[in-house]
Design an enzyme around this catalytic site. Structure first.
Site, PDB file in Angstrom:
ATOM      1  N   GLU A 116       0.849  -1.184   0.000  1.00 18.94           N
ATOM      2  CA  GLU A 116       0.000   0.000   0.000  1.00 18.94           C
ATOM      3  C   GLU A 116       0.887   1.238   0.000  1.00 18.94           C
ATOM      4  O   GLU A 116       1.790   1.372   0.831  1.00 18.94           O
ATOM      5  CB  GLU A 116      -0.907   0.012   1.235  1.00 18.94           C
ATOM      6  CG  GLU A 116      -2.027  -1.009   1.207  1.00 18.94           C
ATOM      7  CD  GLU A 116      -3.215  -0.572   0.355  1.00 18.94           C
ATOM      8  OE1 GLU A 116      -3.175   0.562  -0.187  1.00 18.94           O
ATOM      9  OE2 GLU A 116      -4.177  -1.358   0.242  1.00 18.94           O
ATOM     10  N   HIS A 148      -3.754  -3.184  -8.374  1.00 21.29           N
ATOM     11  CA  HIS A 148      -5.044  -3.657  -7.872  1.00 21.29           C
ATOM     12  C   HIS A 148      -6.097  -3.616  -8.978  1.00 21.29           C
ATOM     13  O   HIS A 148      -6.959  -4.495  -9.078  1.00 21.29           O
ATOM     14  CB  HIS A 148      -5.470  -2.792  -6.689  1.00 21.29           C
ATOM     15  CG  HIS A 148      -6.500  -3.447  -5.825  1.00 21.29           C
ATOM     16  ND1 HIS A 148      -7.047  -2.832  -4.721  1.00 21.29           N
ATOM     17  CD2 HIS A 148      -7.094  -4.660  -5.887  1.00 21.29           C
ATOM     18  CE1 HIS A 148      -7.919  -3.647  -4.150  1.00 21.29           C
ATOM     19  NE2 HIS A 148      -7.976  -4.755  -4.833  1.00 21.29           N
ATOM     20  N   ASP A 154      -6.882   1.607  -8.540  1.00 19.37           N
ATOM     21  CA  ASP A 154      -5.552   1.906  -8.025  1.00 19.37           C
ATOM     22  C   ASP A 154      -4.531   0.910  -8.585  1.00 19.37           C
ATOM     23  O   ASP A 154      -4.886  -0.214  -8.927  1.00 19.37           O
ATOM     24  CB  ASP A 154      -5.553   1.886  -6.481  1.00 19.37           C
ATOM     25  CG  ASP A 154      -6.000   0.547  -5.893  1.00 19.37           C
ATOM     26  OD1 ASP A 154      -7.083   0.066  -6.263  1.00 19.37           O
ATOM     27  OD2 ASP A 154      -5.262  -0.005  -5.066  1.00 19.37           O
TER      28      ASP A 154
END
Length: 826
Positions: free
Chosen positions: A126, A187, A197
């Site tokens: 992330e 993603h 994303d």
């Protein structure tokens, strides 16, 4: 103190038990390790197959809360960014949240390269990056990640953050050798219908240069681009190629929302400068180039399928282009089934004009008659020679007769061509006839009317071509120019709604002539997504006759439009989507016609879907260029023209003298930019209802094309029967044809004047343009003004209006009637 002692004793006892448990576990582990015989197998692989990149979409502290606190999602790593006020440290650090051997919950419902549940087989990173996204208030599907109902602004990634990501990714790849280049994904790649994303600003190419992930070879892209530029692969083959590379794309054969989402995800990864969700040649060439590089064993079968698709496209061997109104071969007439008709043809001409071309194949002689008179041609004829003869001594106005009597020898053949009438210039002979209309316009110009160009065609001749006044009188801000720019006969004008006829209608007529379109079929037969809310019942004809049931317009360009913010669009693809699926029908279509720009905006989209190319490309290359017209086009300032070549329209942009405002509104003098707001802001300057620019001379050719029933010179664009079907009166309202407005029995006097025949047709344009085409009088009138290039004034009857409308020259019927009088009185 007693409580503190008790706490200390309990803690010591607890630690003692824990130590005993750890020692016991070590003993069991040691015992287990020693009790099994090791026989290593070669049939295994690493658990981790994929490395998945995400952006957080929220700041660091919110990300920690979401990824660390119980009951939420998680990821293996979190990378902060500089300038995030919620980040508590002075330097950037890689935060490991879950051990790589453990399963983090970052991917959700996902698919890549035949594997589902990517959480089980991946490492997730992330990256703190916060796009700004807005949703409209639409219904079902409006909140799709790649849908038209969502607008996102994606920020660049922090360079230091990306360098930290590169170092981390290299370490991960070193520890997990089963992650190949195509297994480093975003993603959105593994869940394209749900996620977008890490977005189009993620530096995939920078990672590739550092040895992380896949990329294409430019030369290979060029190779496929050259092929796909001619013929695109089918939707089904593109879906198969996407699945071959790794996407979870089903092969439906339809460009459905899931396919659009998948194409958008692919474009964000590999073609981020064109995220449209559409199948264009560059995107598809990139996809095939990637498969060529990383799955060479699979690209061959895909290209074999593509080659078959191309070869299966029907080739009409006998569909040679007709050159002129007569273009046919003649042989031994005695051998035909109908010798009294097969050698006789009719053609349109004017007295003293015309020519005939004879292409000899192998005949020695032939007898050819025009209007009963034999032509004096070469005898003997030379094989494979072409002969051109004038017909000026034999032609008459209107219908002429061609008759081929005999050809020798018996197997001899010739080809005969006779072109459609072309315009000739006879303005010098008619100068005095139009003195009355000249005086009217010239006097109005002296009194403040801006300018005009008037061109008249009669019996195939240009009998009037005059420029009046000025093409521009005001500077930006509304101050009068000390030296206004004079109008010229070759000044280009914004045609406004004349675009409907001279672009969209001509395009539709050509497609009907080629049997690619049937106006009596539902619109959904050509645009499958045009469904719901009664749309399935709407025929192409309904749009042409303004009986589909749409309101006069939708003000897409204004976020405060009456339909609400969800209908706000200053993006061409979004506007198209709204037109096809969201714009409401306000009536059932059974009532009288309601003139609507929406009808023609949809018809412009229809032309693009049927023709397979943008509207401007189609009309410019398939209609105007064959006729030699170089000044009729959309978005002219993007195609080499300068603003000074155009008649100016509104003085203060679209503000109505500063009284109106909306997002991105223009406030300068409009010159060479389409005035219509829906065309300029919402359709990129190219729309079915407005956006075309032209000159009087170019429009005269298009008007003569209609008088010739579909052809001009050696070019036939439209079948004569199709022309007839489009201009004939509609049963319920004779002032309408298919798109064309009609004079009928004097019912449109403000447009056609009092003298036009009932068969006259044409159109008007808001900027001050009018066309009249009258077959009964063999007449065409092109009157182009820039009447909106005037200040706004208060009119007692109509309220606020442009001053140009108050002049006699600004009322079309006045000028048209004087033109008829000038001709009919003689």
């Amino acid at each position: 103190m007693k409580n503190l002692t008790l706490f200390t004793q309990r803690r010591a006892k607890s630690m003692s038990k824990m130590a005993f448990f750890i020692l016991a576990l070590i003993g069991v582990s040691s015992c287990a390790s020693n009790s099994y015989e090791q026989l290593p197998s070669k049939n295994y692989s690493e658990r981790v197959k994929f490395l998945v990149m995400h952006f957080t979409a929220i700041d660091y502290q919110k990300s920690v809360n979401a990824l660390v606190e119980p009951g939420n999602v998680s990821s293996h790593y979190l990378l902060p960014e500089n300038y995030d006020i919620s980040y508590p440290y002075d330097v950037l650090k890689v935060m490991q949240l879950v051990h790589e051997h453990d399963r983090a919950w970052h991917a959700g419902r996902s698919y890549w390269q035949g594997r589902e549940n990517i959480n089980d087989q991946s490492i997730g990173i992330e990256i703190v990056n916060v796009p700004q996204c807005e949703y409209d208030s639409g219904g079902e599907g409006s909140r799709r990640e790649h849908g038209e109902g969502r607008m996102c602004v994606f920020p660049d990634y922090d360079p230091e953050q990306i360098q930290m990501l590169i170092t981390l990714s290299k370490d991960i790849l070193a520890r997990n050798p089963d992650i190949g280049p195509t297994q480093v994904v975003g993603h959105s790649d593994i869940a394209p219908t749900r996620k977008n994303d890490p977005g189009p600003r993620f530096p995939w190419y920078e990672l590739y240069k550092a040895g992380i992930g896949a990329w294409y070879e430019v030369e290979t892209v060029k190779k496929y681009w050259q092929q796909f530029n001619d013929v695109l692969p089918s939707v089904g083959l593109v879906q198969k190629a996407l699945r071959t590379y790794g996407y979870g794309q089903e092969e439906t054969g339809r460009l459905d929302p899931a396919t659009i989402d998948t194409l958008s995800a692919f474009q964000m990864h590999f073609v981020p400068w064109r995220v449209t969700g559409q199948m264009d040649s560059q995107t598809l060439a990139t996809l095939f180039a990637l498969i060529d590089r990383y799955f060479p064993e699979k690209v061959e079968s895909l290209m074999q399928a593509y080659t078959k698709e191309v070869s299966d496209i029907p080739v009409l061997v006998e569909s040679k282009v007709k050159r002129g109104q007569i273009d046919r071969a003649f042989g031994d007439v005695s051998l035909t089934e109908n010798p009294l008709t097969d050698n006789r043809l009719s053609f349109q001409s004017y007295q003293g004009r015309g020519e005939i071309t004879i292409q000899n194949i192998n005949a020695e002689s032939a007898s050819i008659f025009v209007n009963g008179e034999k032509l004096n041609i070469a005898d003997p004829l030379k094989p494979l020679h072409e002969y051109v003869y004038p017909l000026s001594r034999r032609t008459i106005d209107g219908a002429n007769r061609l008759y081929v009597e005999s050809i020798s020898p018996a197997d001899g053949q010739i080809e005969i061509r006779i072109p459609y009438p072309r315009l000739i210039d006879k303005t010098e002979q008619y100068e005095q006839r139009f003195s009355t209309v000249d005086k009217l316009i010239q006097q109005d110009v002296k009194n403040g009317f801006p300018g005009a160009v008037l061109l008249v065609v009669k019996d195939g001749e240009i009998v009037k071509r005059t420029a009046y006044g000025y093409s521009r009188k005001y500077a930006d801000g509304g101050i009068p120019l000390t030296q206004p720019v004079e109008m010229k006969t070759d000044t280009l004008f914004d045609l406004a709604s004349n675009t409907k006829m001279f672009a969209t209608n001509l395009a539709l007529m050509k497609l009907v002539s080629e049997e690619k379109l049937d106006v009596n079929l539902p619109v959904s037969a050509y645009i499958p997504e045009y469904r719901g809310g009664g749309r399935e019942a709407r025929l192409v004809r309904d749009l042409l006759t303004h009986t589909a049931g749409y309101a006069p317009e939708v003000r897409f360009f204004d976020s405060k439009n009456p339909l609400g913010k969800r209908f706000f669009s200053q993006n061409r693809s979004r506007t198209e989507s709204l037109l096809l699926t969201r714009v409401p029908l306000v009536s059932d279509g059974s009532n009288a016609p309601v003139y609507s720009d929406t009808d023609y905006m949809l018809l412009g989209v229809l032309v693009e879907k049927v023709a397979g190319m943008p509207l401007d490309d189609y009309v410019e290359h398939e209609l105007y260029h064959p006729l030699g017209l170089k000044n009729t086009l959309f978005n002219p300032l993007h195609k080499g023209f300068g603003a000074a070549q155009f008649a100016a329209t509104e003085i203060q942009g679209n503000t109505r003298g500063g009284r109106i405002t909306f997002d991105n509104i223009r406030q300068h003098v409009l010159q060479g930019e389409v005035h219509d707001e829906k065309a300029f802001y919402s359709s990129g300057g190219i729309a079915g209802h407005a956006g075309l620019f032209s000159t009087a001379d170019d429009l005269a050719v298009l008007a003569q094309l209609m008088l010739n029933r579909g052809g001009y010179g050696d070019v036939e664009l439209i079948n004569g029967k199709v022309v007839d079907s489009f201009v004939k009166p509609e049963e319920n309202d004779a002032t309408y044809g298919l798109g064309w407005r009609r004079a009928s029995e004097g019912e449109k006097i403000s447009h056609f004047g009092p003298y036009a025949s009932a068969s006259a047709f044409g159109h008007t344009g808001w900027t001050g343009t009018v066309s009249v085409i009258d077959p009964e009088h063999d007449l065409a009138i092109i009157y182009l003004t820039n009447l909106r290039h005037t200040p706004l004034v208060d009119n007692e009857e109509s309220g606020l209006e442009f001053k140009g409308r108050s002049y006699e020259s600004g009322r079309y019927g006045n000028v048209i009637s004087l033109v008829y009088e000038a001709l009919l009185n003689h």
